[in-house]
Design a protein around this motif. Structure first.
Motif, PDB file in Angstrom:
ATOM      1  N   ILE A  42      17.397 136.275  80.755  1.00  0.00           N
ATOM      2  CA  ILE A  42      16.506 135.832  81.845  1.00  0.00           C
ATOM      3  C   ILE A  42      16.455 136.892  82.941  1.00  0.00           C
ATOM      4  O   ILE A  42      15.383 137.220  83.466  1.00  0.00           O
ATOM      5  N   HIS A  48       9.925 135.168  87.024  1.00  0.00           N
ATOM      6  CA  HIS A  48       9.735 134.612  88.369  1.00  0.00           C
ATOM      7  C   HIS A  48       8.921 133.321  88.299  1.00  0.00           C
ATOM      8  O   HIS A  48       8.324 133.011  87.275  1.00  0.00           O
ATOM      9  N   LYS A  49       8.875 132.639  89.420  1.00  0.00           N
ATOM     10  CA  LYS A  49       8.242 131.314  89.494  1.00  0.00           C
ATOM     11  C   LYS A  49       6.735 131.326  89.220  1.00  0.00           C
ATOM     12  O   LYS A  49       6.152 130.299  88.913  1.00  0.00           O
ATOM     13  N   TYR A  66      16.151 127.568  79.774  1.00  0.00           N
ATOM     14  CA  TYR A  66      16.388 128.583  80.817  1.00  0.00           C
ATOM     15  C   TYR A  66      15.067 129.129  81.345  1.00  0.00           C
ATOM     16  O   TYR A  66      14.888 129.281  82.558  1.00  0.00           O
ATOM     17  N   SER A  70      12.911 128.908  85.239  1.00  0.00           N
ATOM     18  CA  SER A  70      12.605 130.118  86.018  1.00  0.00           C
ATOM     19  C   SER A  70      11.116 130.407  86.142  1.00  0.00           C
ATOM     20  O   SER A  70      10.688 131.035  87.106  1.00  0.00           O
TER      21      SER A  70
END
Length: 290
Positions: A42, A48-49, A66, A70
């Motif tokens: 990751i 990123h968001k 995971y 994220s």
């Protein structure tokens, strides 16, 4: 957010037992069971968001959990129908995951990127079956899917080949093809005990940071790769002989020799010593003579 549930072996075993899942050798299934490695992937992928992530081969959803924590959205492409009910279970709490039961080699990934991410570059993350690593990665490049980066778990020797330099034993057509489209670097080496079932070989996480434009100027991409493949098909032959004997290249030997001289090399040079830039110049010379 709490650590995702599937990162440890016990939880993985429980899920597999619950669904009576049996590993399919034909799909080369090896599931990750190490939270440190999952976190490394990751981090290496720089998720990123606001990212849309394409995950190839989610298995039982270990890494997908995971990724979903994220990223903005995850499309998980899984070929094995037996894994779909498991994925629907393990990913049920995530509203930002779409499960696609397809063969990724037959999927229109450009269309998927267009629809899901407005044509903006996507990020690809995968724990790839070793037997199909090269077709999947080259398929992503050759179909010109808009991609920012590809972060994949591959067999260690494949990772070594992807980032190999001229004159080394690992350097070959795969090295040049990958380096035409992306800048590769190995983020982590992963021993067999991090997987279930344990593979016989070591693995590596390699990150391919994709170029907006290739680092070399080429007049005909298709010709470049024909020349590259022909020059490594018979490594012991000189470059001139390898290219003049290639079945899919109909170029007179004198033009090949002229081209090799134009890039400052002698008649006895072998393909494995040429850089990507030299292959590009040779390809452009041959293209101009046709």
């Amino acid at each position: 957010m709490a650590e995702p549930a599937l990162g440890n072996p016990q939880n993985t075993i429980e899920v597999l037992k619950k669904y009576n899942f049996t590993f399919q050798k034909k799909y080369g299934q090896n599931f990750l069971i190490d939270t440190h490695v999952l976190n490394k992937i990751i981090r290496a992928a720089k998720i990123h968001k606001d990212d849309f992530v394409l995950e190839i081969g989610p298995g039982i959803g270990t890494m997908t959990q995971y990724l979903a924590q994220s990223a903005r959205q995850v499309a998980a492409v899984e070929i094995d129908r037996a894994l779909i009910p498991i994925l629907e279970d393990t990913l049920s709490e995530f509203r930002n995951v779409r499960i696609i039961n397809e063969d990724v080699l037959k999927l229109d990934l450009r269309k998927l990127a267009e629809e899901a991410n407005g044509g903006k570059p996507i990020k690809v993350v995968a724990n790839l079956p070793y037997y199909i690593t090269t077709p999947i990665i080259m398929g992503l490049f050759e179909k010109h899917v808009p991609i920012e980066s590809i972060t994949v778990m591959v067999q260690k020797e494949v990772a070594d080949r992807m980032q190999a330099v001229p004159g080394t034993k690992d350097y070959g057509a795969l090295s040049l093809a990958v380096q035409f489209y992306a800048k590769p670097y190995i983020a982590a080496f992963v021993p067999p005990n991090c997987f279930m079932p344990r593979p016989k070989v070591g693995s590596a996480v390699i990150c391919l940071s994709c170029y907006e434009k290739p680092p070399v100027r080429v007049k005909d991409e298709n010709l470049l790769f024909k020349i590259i493949r022909a020059s490594f098909n018979q490594r012991r032959k000189t470059l001139a002989n390898g290219l003049s004997n290639a079945s899919d290249l109909s170029v007179p030997k004198e033009i090949i020799i002229e081209g090799i001289e134009k890039i400052g090399k002698g008649a006895g040079v072998r393909g494995e010593t040429l850089t990507l830039e030299e292959f590009a110049r040779l390809s452009n010379y041959i293209y101009d003579q046709q």
